[in-house]
Design an enzyme around this catalytic site. Structure first.
Site: not given
Ligand code: GDP
Length: 138
Positions: A10, A50, A58, A103, A113, A116, A127
């Site tokens: 990222k 996304y 968010f 991470r 973070n 992805h 993807e």
């Molecule tokens: P992943 O599968 O671990 O990437 O997590 P998710 O699918 O739940 O979320 C997708 C992405 O959204 C995450 O990798 C973060 O970059 C972002 N994200 C998730 N939760 C939050 C949050 O609470 N705040 C913000 N700003 N970004 C978030």
């Protein structure tokens, strides 16, 4: 049987100079790189990538972050690629990520973070097709 996953390094990790260190950890963990590029998502690209998160609070922050600078996209292959890669990258929130995970080492916050990883075999193919033409995959 080899499975596929889609990685993105990222914008935060690219800005912080971690591309080489992350690729080293990925290949040391046994993943084969089957596609690789430095690219940048437009705001519209990030909204489409996304889409499943569009109702989340968010979403706007996520789209702005993911489109603010270059990323590295990669198609990775390994047995159990999706689950093994998610183990290698660690929990979404780096504060909760296991020691030694990408991470834990390189992410700065739950939003920014570092990497992805696809969450299913089906999404990995969607993807990979989002980022790579057929002739860019080996
Ligand atoms: P992943 O599968 O671990 O990437 O997590 P998710 O699918 O739940 O979320 C997708 C992405 O959204 C995450 O990798 C973060 O970059 C972002 N994200 C998730 N939760 C939050 C949050 O609470 N705040 C913000 N700003 N970004 C978030």
């Amino acid at each position: 049987m080899a499975h596929t996953t889609l990685m993105m390094i990222k914008p935060d990790a690219v800005e912080n100079g971690h591309i080489g260190r992350i690729l080293e950890k990925v290949t040391a963990a046994g993943f084969q790189i089957k596609g690789l590029k430095l690219t940048q998502l437009s705001k519209n690209d990030a909204e489409r990538f996304y889409e499943v998160h569009q109702e989340r609070p968010f979403f706007g922050e996520l789209v702005a972050f993911m489109s603010r600078g270059p990323i590295v996209a990669a198609v990775l292959e390994k047995e159990n690629a999706v689950s093994d890669f998610r183990t290698l990258i660690g929990a979404t929130n780096p504060a909760e990520a296991a020691e030694g995970t990408i991470r834990k080492l390189y992410a700065t916050s739950i939003g920014e973070n570092a990497v992805h990883g696809s969450d299913s075999d089906e999404n990995a193919e969607i993807e990979a097709a989002f980022h790579f033409a057929g002739r860019e995959r080996f």
